[in-house]
Each structure stands twice: as structure tokens, then as C-alpha cells.
Design an enzyme around this catalytic site. Structure first.
Site, PDB file in Angstrom:
ATOM      1  N   GLU A  70       8.694  -6.797   3.844  1.00  0.00           N
ATOM      2  CA  GLU A  70       8.849  -6.755   2.392  1.00  0.00           C
ATOM      3  C   GLU A  70       9.997  -7.662   1.936  1.00  0.00           C
ATOM      4  O   GLU A  70      10.027  -8.464   1.084  1.00  0.00           O
ATOM      5  CB  GLU A  70       8.880  -5.308   1.945  1.00  0.00           C
ATOM      6  CG  GLU A  70       7.656  -4.559   1.753  1.00  0.00           C
ATOM      7  CD  GLU A  70       7.776  -3.188   1.410  1.00  0.00           C
ATOM      8  OE1 GLU A  70       6.715  -2.678   1.030  1.00  0.00           O
ATOM      9  OE2 GLU A  70       9.037  -2.569   1.535  1.00  0.00           O
TER      10      GLU A  70
ATOM     11  N   GLY B  53       6.209  -2.646  -4.876  1.00  0.00           N
ATOM     12  CA  GLY B  53       6.766  -1.475  -5.465  1.00  0.00           C
ATOM     13  C   GLY B  53       8.205  -1.015  -5.140  1.00  0.00           C
ATOM     14  O   GLY B  53       8.821  -1.852  -4.313  1.00  0.00           O
TER      15      GLY B  53
END
Length: 239
Positions: free
Chosen positions: A110, A89
Site C-alpha cells: 500500500e 482505506g
């Protein structure tokens, strides 16, 4: 905008991304955050229906839990250092596919996982789509910092024209602590920067572990706004 429409937009974006980019034998980076919950749901359905073999590498404790709770194959970068795709996301995505990530405090892992993937696919609801960074996301750039260095780092961020706030925890006294044992600044900005230049300057500051700026990393982004909006690297710009 209703909660149901936002959640529906997340679900639709996740479903399309999984359909378009996950294949048999896929080595998949699994991102973090509320939208990724839907991606894992659709991934689980795909694996069960098609018998695809998909190896999942998490970007956070949350992602690891989602993978194991849904019975998916779990790996890590030590065993699977090269990935085909990561689905994650974003807190905001501009028309050049520059991202702000880290609202959940997972920006370090991430970015590491994304850097190991051949392709980064972004999924988000329509609130995260903007022409330029800062149009929608007003909380600033998440910056992970070693705890002992947070005061000098704060001063250096201010010298760059940023307005950093140490992120405080909601259910404990004191600051948020990341999965890596670090603090997070949310560095607000008043005007657009050359994001690549700012990222370079930030990463040269001792004590900064990683930033939530993802520059030249995303390849495609899926949004649902009542119609599909797909932003591709080859044709950047919101369509």
C-alpha cells in the site's frame, strides 16, 4: 452503530471518491480492505457507463482479485510506475491526515503504490475518523518485519515505549504471514508521538520492512457521518 450504517458509510465515501478523482486515462492505485470493495464496485460502474479507460494497479492479492473479477484493466508498477491517484482505506485518520494502515497486513505494498501516485485519497467509515491517532484505533501500529528478526525487533520496539504483539493467524497455527512472506507486529502506544520522528526511528531498525504509519502521504479523506466530512490537505482539521 449498526452494521448496515457502517457499510452504507463505506459505500457513500467510496462513491464520492471515485466520482471526484477518477477520469478517462486515469492510472489508479487500488487499495486494500473492506472499503475498497465498494470503490471497485463504483469504479466498475463508472467504466461501464462512461467507457473511461482506467488502468488499475493493485496493492495486494485481494486488490488484484477485485480488479480481475470485475473485468478492469490490470497493470503493475513495472509497466505503470507513475500513477495519478490511489484510493485506499485506513484504520484511522487523524486531523492532520496522518494514517494508521495495515490492519489487513498490506501496509508495505500500500505504501509503495501510494508513493508512486500524485494524490492519495482515503475512504473510510465514520469509525476511522479521529482528532489524534489512538482515539479510535486501539490495536496499535502494524509493523512488518522479516521473520528471522522478530525477537530483536520486538525488543527495540519496547525500548521506544511501544507494546508490540506478534499478530497471530485465525485459520492457521502460528503468526500471520503477509503477501511478502513477513510477520506483522501490532505495536500499541499509550500516548501520542511525533509521528514523523517515530516513523524515522522505526525505519532505521534492521529487520523492519515497513510500518503502517502514513505520514504526509494522504491528500484528502472522505468520511460519511450522516453528513459529508471531507478532510483536505490545504485545510487540515475535521470539519
Amino acid at each position: 452503530m449498526s452494521i448496515s450504517s457502517v457499510e452504507s458509510a463505506k459505500d457513500l465515501a467510496a462513491a464520492q471518491a471515485v466520482k471526484d478523482h477518477v477520469f478517462d486515462g486515469c492510472r489508479l492505485g487500488v487499495g486494500s480492505g473492506s472499503t475498497v470493495v465498494y470503490a471497485v464496485k463504483h469504479l466498475t460502474e463508472l467504466v461501464k457507463q462512461s467507457s473511461f479507460k482506467v488502468t488499475c494497479i493493485p496493492t495486494s492479492f485481494q486488490a488484484c482479485q477485485l480488479i480481475t473479477e470485475n473485468g478492469l484493466e490490470l497493470s503493475d508498477l513495472a509497466r505503470t510506475p507513475e500513477l495519478d491517484v490511489v484510493i485506499d482505506g485506513a484504520d484511522e485518520c487523524d486531523s492532520d491526515l496522518t494514517l494508521i494502515k495495515g490492519g489487513g497486513g498490506c501496509q508495505l505494498q500500500e505504501k509503495i503504490v501510494a508513493s508512486c501516485a500524485k494524490k492519495m485519497v482515503v475512504i473510510a467509515d465514520y469509525r476511522k475518523m479521529s482528532e489524534k491517532l489512538g482515539d479510535q484505533w486501539k490495536k496499535g501500529i502494524p509493523i512488518e518485519v522479516v521473520p528471522m528478526a522478530y525477537v530483536p525487533v520486538m525488543q527495540k520496539l519496547k525500548s521506544l515505549g511501544l507494546h508490540p504483539d506478534l499478530r497471530m493467524a485465525k485459520s492457521k497455527a502460528g503468526p500471520v504471514v503477509t503477501d511478502n512472506g513477513n510477520f506483522v507486529f501490532d505495536a500499541k502506544f499509550e500516548y501520542p508521538y511525533d509521528w514523523n520522528d517515530l516513523e524515522t526511528k522505526l525505519c532505521k531498525i534492521p529487520g523492519i520492512v515497513e510500518t503502517g504509519l502514513f505520514v504526509d502521504m494522504a491528500d484528502v479523506a472522505y468520511f460519511w457521518t450522516g453528513r459529508w466530512v471531507c478532510v483536505c490537505e490545504e485545510e487540515k482539521g475535521l470539519v
